[in-house]
Scaffold this motif. Sequence first.
Motif: not given
Length: 254
Positions: A131, A133, A158, A161-162, A168, A170-171, A174, A178
Amino acid sequence: MTDTGHVTLALDEAGIGIISFFHPSHNSLPGAILNELAHTITQAGQDERVKVIVLKSEGERTFCAGASFDELISIEDKEQGLAFFSGFAKVINACRTCTKIVIGRVQGKAIGGGVGVAAATDYCFATQHAAVKLSEIAVGIGPFVVGPAVERKIGLAAFSQLSLDATEFRSAEWAQEKGLYAEVFDSVEEMDAAVQAFAAKLAAYNPEALTALKQVFWQGTEHWDQLLVERAGISGTLVLSDFTRNFIQGFKKK
């Protein structure tokens, strides 16, 4: 090898150069390791025996936890801040300017600068546990140095978002969707088999063609030598803020 971490380079008979880094604190990256890692990538790129490079970290749980908090809290002025964050710039630029294809192997979580290291590789394999972050803005810094490499791989939306949802993860799926990861596997064993097979395939190709293709991949980044140092200066100033110092001290007390 000591508890302060290390970087190693191993070369197999097929010409696959395996660069490994390790730090006991979740493979975080202090300045000394960053500089050694950048030097080793450059060194491997200049070695005619090396046909392709695999970049990995040791251990099972975390690929790279990013900047070393111990070193961040010890920064006393802008010059020290610039010097530290320039270490990440050096690693990204070493991957960018290396004439050999760099394959990433991400076995676990990638955080902050760790996402940048993964993004700087040319083709990246991961496990389902990898994951991602970008936690920098929560720390009070912002992903300025690694930003160009991450945005180049996953796009501005993307990356935004990060960057903004900084607490949080992201997997790995994900990240694959991307474009950060090319392939994601259920286990380390499956990933390592795929990395070895792919690296062996590339090592058998025409090295001149691979070098020319890599130049195409990185076209438009020629200004990064200057850009990433400028970004390092931004982070190097922000790390001195009361916000960042209070955050790190609070985190270390947990």
